[in-house]
Enzyme design. Structure first.
Site, PDB file in Angstrom:
ATOM      1  N   ARG A 171      12.931  40.696 -16.246  1.00 59.56           N
ATOM      2  CA  ARG A 171      13.923  41.408 -17.322  1.00 59.56           C
ATOM      3  C   ARG A 171      14.879  42.062 -16.659  1.00 59.56           C
ATOM      4  O   ARG A 171      15.976  42.528 -17.451  1.00 59.56           O
ATOM      5  CB  ARG A 171      12.863  42.145 -18.272  1.00 59.56           C
ATOM      6  CG  ARG A 171      11.952  41.463 -19.069  1.00 59.56           C
ATOM      7  CD  ARG A 171      12.510  40.467 -19.762  1.00 59.56           C
ATOM      8  NE  ARG A 171      11.364  39.686 -20.695  1.00 59.56           N
ATOM      9  CZ  ARG A 171      11.520  38.768 -21.420  1.00 59.56           C
ATOM     10  NH1 ARG A 171      12.984  38.237 -21.766  1.00 59.56           N
ATOM     11  NH2 ARG A 171      10.686  38.213 -22.101  1.00 59.56           N
TER      12      ARG A 171
ATOM     13  N   GLU B  70      22.936  37.518 -27.404  1.00 55.71           N
ATOM     14  CA  GLU B  70      22.036  37.910 -26.081  1.00 55.71           C
ATOM     15  C   GLU B  70      22.877  39.035 -25.472  1.00 55.71           C
ATOM     16  O   GLU B  70      24.108  38.501 -25.256  1.00 55.71           O
ATOM     17  CB  GLU B  70      21.807  36.644 -25.202  1.00 55.71           C
ATOM     18  CG  GLU B  70      21.125  36.981 -23.929  1.00 55.71           C
ATOM     19  CD  GLU B  70      20.568  35.582 -23.228  1.00 55.71           C
ATOM     20  OE1 GLU B  70      19.821  34.707 -23.958  1.00 55.71           O
ATOM     21  OE2 GLU B  70      21.142  35.329 -22.118  1.00 55.71           O
TER      22      GLU B  70
ATOM     23  N   TYR C  46       5.308  33.083 -20.949  1.00 56.21           N
ATOM     24  CA  TYR C  46       5.610  32.765 -22.263  1.00 56.21           C
ATOM     25  C   TYR C  46       4.525  31.628 -22.306  1.00 56.21           C
ATOM     26  O   TYR C  46       4.230  30.882 -21.532  1.00 56.21           O
ATOM     27  CB  TYR C  46       7.139  32.265 -22.486  1.00 56.21           C
ATOM     28  CG  TYR C  46       8.125  33.093 -22.672  1.00 56.21           C
ATOM     29  CD1 TYR C  46       7.758  34.631 -23.129  1.00 56.21           C
ATOM     30  CD2 TYR C  46       9.423  32.855 -22.686  1.00 56.21           C
ATOM     31  CE1 TYR C  46       8.794  35.524 -23.176  1.00 56.21           C
ATOM     32  CE2 TYR C  46      10.369  33.538 -23.209  1.00 56.21           C
ATOM     33  CZ  TYR C  46      10.124  34.911 -23.388  1.00 56.21           C
ATOM     34  OH  TYR C  46      11.207  35.786 -23.794  1.00 56.21           O
TER      35      TYR C  46
ATOM     36  N   ARG D 143      13.572  24.426 -12.725  1.00 55.91           N
ATOM     37  CA  ARG D 143      13.783  25.906 -11.974  1.00 55.91           C
ATOM     38  C   ARG D 143      12.265  26.248 -11.683  1.00 55.91           C
ATOM     39  O   ARG D 143      12.081  26.616 -10.610  1.00 55.91           O
ATOM     40  CB  ARG D 143      14.451  26.889 -12.999  1.00 55.91           C
ATOM     41  CG  ARG D 143      14.238  28.355 -12.431  1.00 55.91           C
ATOM     42  CD  ARG D 143      15.184  29.063 -13.399  1.00 55.91           C
ATOM     43  NE  ARG D 143      14.733  29.243 -14.773  1.00 55.91           N
ATOM     44  CZ  ARG D 143      15.185  30.004 -15.878  1.00 55.91           C
ATOM     45  NH1 ARG D 143      16.093  30.841 -15.447  1.00 55.91           N
ATOM     46  NH2 ARG D 143      14.497  30.174 -16.884  1.00 55.91           N
TER      47      ARG D 143
HETATM   48  C1  3EB Z   1      14.341  35.474 -23.510  1.00 54.00           C
HETATM   49  O1  3EB Z   1      14.266  36.457 -23.408  1.00 54.00           O
HETATM   50  C2  3EB Z   1      15.760  35.118 -24.003  1.00 54.00           C
HETATM   51  O2  3EB Z   1      16.149  31.284 -18.929  1.00 54.00           O
HETATM   52  O3  3EB Z   1      17.208  32.384 -17.430  1.00 54.00           O
HETATM   53  C3  3EB Z   1      17.488  35.405 -21.395  1.00 54.00           C
HETATM   54  C4  3EB Z   1      17.693  35.458 -20.292  1.00 54.00           C
HETATM   55  C5  3EB Z   1      16.787  34.348 -21.813  1.00 54.00           C
HETATM   56  C6  3EB Z   1      17.564  34.455 -19.376  1.00 54.00           C
HETATM   57  C7  3EB Z   1      16.762  32.261 -18.658  1.00 54.00           C
HETATM   58  C8  3EB Z   1      16.410  33.045 -20.979  1.00 54.00           C
HETATM   59  C9  3EB Z   1      16.900  33.291 -19.472  1.00 54.00           C
HETATM   60  O4  3EB Z   1      13.488  34.476 -23.212  1.00 54.00           O
HETATM   61  C10 3EB Z   1      16.497  34.024 -23.317  1.00 54.00           C
END
Ligand code: 3EB
Length: 373
Positions: A248, A356, A235, A182
């Site tokens: 987010r 989640e 991250y 991705r």
């Molecule tokens: C996180 O906050 C939790 O890889 O598209 C949440 C929403 C999460 C989307 C993604 C991953 C994804 O990292 C995991």
């Protein structure tokens, strides 16, 4: 139980004759969409009767658990996702538009679209010999190519569903491979891609194909981040060689205010997983994160009065069936749990994450007088 649980544009703004342009410093330059999108959870058994009069306005029907063997309705996309529902009777998720829908297929992407929005689904059966990074890169490249050519250039929301998300074939977890592909696609297709990332969810299914669902529009949405969390695209590499490419939340202007798409939200503060092994605390932490995102959205425009929580639509992914009761109790005891909720069994991208939560809210505009009083 009420068989029709819906989340709709409240229409408050238009009833009050609001026509103000939103020109805040961090606001949009795009004009608000004239169409409105409505997302509803309907009992599978009631579907054909409930949609009969509205078939031509139905964009997509998403069936979790794949038990109801839906037949196509109108021009809509009918999608099956292998995430078993945790409550009975089963509900399906229905996306409707205020304007008529047409459907299409471009290579591996099935589509339903209106003048302003397209809902699409890329689907591929995985073959041994092709790693998931290749599969996800190709999927995202196809989707970007379609969006650019069709004029629905702006991705607003994406969902990634595939089996065995935490499996580690050849030494690297499948979710991490998915993130590599991705990231490669985003970084080669878009410069400075952090500013155009859509809200997303990534959840492990019980089987079935690799799927990427997406909503795109002709006008850009505004990505929002959560002050309690490091942006996922930043991250550190301890979570994988390439960071997850998503926002987010995405805020999308409508004629009556805003529609807010909140990404899959988990028990993560900063970048670290909180409350290992404790589903109740993880659920509460995820809800606290969603509260923080809703507060961010409220600060985006003084004319937006908060989201009415009872109007929200939540989807909750639970890793372990035996923890469903605990998760549900925390959610339904919380202000955010007053709306309509779909619970499904699904695996999170980090093994320690047990739950989640994603959501959609409409934020209505206030009439001008109330802003200045
Ligand atoms: C996180 O906050 C939790 O890889 O598209 C949440 C929403 C999460 C989307 C993604 C991953 C994804 O990292 C995991």
């Amino acid at each position: 139980m009420d068989s029709q649980l819906s989340q709709e544009n409240s229409g408050v703004g238009s009833a009050l004759g609001v026509s103000s342009e939103w020109n805040g410093a961090s606001g949009f330059s795009s004009s608000p969409s004239k169409e409105s999108l409505t997302v509803t959870y309907l009992q599978a058994a009631d579907l054909s009767q409930k949609l009969e009069s509205d078939a031509l306005h139905t964009l997509a029907i998403i069936d979790y658990g794949c038990r109801s063997a839906l037949s196509a309705i109108g021009k809509s996309l009918t999608l099956e996702v292998h995430l078993p529902p945790l409550t009975q009777p089963p509900f399906v998720e229905v996306w409707k538009s205020s304007t008529p829908v047409l459907c299409d297929r471009v290579q591996d992407i099935r589509l339903a679209f209106t003048d302003e929005f397209v809902f699409g689904c890329f689907e591929a059966v995985e073959h041994s010999g092709k790693e998931l990074d290749e599969v996800s890169r190709a999927a995202y490249e196809r989707i970007f190519d379609y969006c650019t050519r069709s004029g629905f250039s702006h991705l607003l929301r994406m969902w990634n569903y595939f089996p065995a998300i935490n499996a580690e074939p050849h030494g690297l977890e499948r979710y991490k491979r998915f993130c590599i592909g991705r990231h490669q696609a985003f970084s080669t297709s878009y410069q400075e891609f952090a500013s155009i990332l859509p809200a997303a969810s990534a959840v492990g299914t019980q089987g079935g194909p690799f799927q990427v669902l997406f909503l795109a529009g002709k006008q850009p949405g505004q990505p929002l981040e959560n002050p309690r969390q490091i942006s996922a695209y930043e991250y550190p590499t301890i979570y994988g060689p390439k960071s997850p490419s998503f926002a987010r939340a995405t805020l999308q202007r409508t004629s009556t205010g805003c529609q807010l798409f909140v990404a899959g939200t988990a028990s993560i503060v900063g970048h670290a997983t909180q409350h290992q092994g404790d589903p109740a605390k993880q659920t509460f932490e995820a809800l606290t994160n969603i509260d923080a995102i809703l507060n961010r959205a409220r600060h985006e425009g003084p004319e937006l009065w908060g989201a009415d929580c009872s109007e929200g639509l939540l989807k909750v992914f639970v890793r372990n069936q035996e923890e469903f009761g605990v998760v549900r109790e925390v959610i339904e005891g919380h202000e955010l749990g007053k709306g309509h909720i779909l619970y499904v069994l699904g695996e999170m991208c980090r093994k320690e994450l047990l739950v989640e939560i994603e959501g959609i809210w409409n934020l209505a505009s206030l009439p001008h007088e109330s802003i200045h009083n």
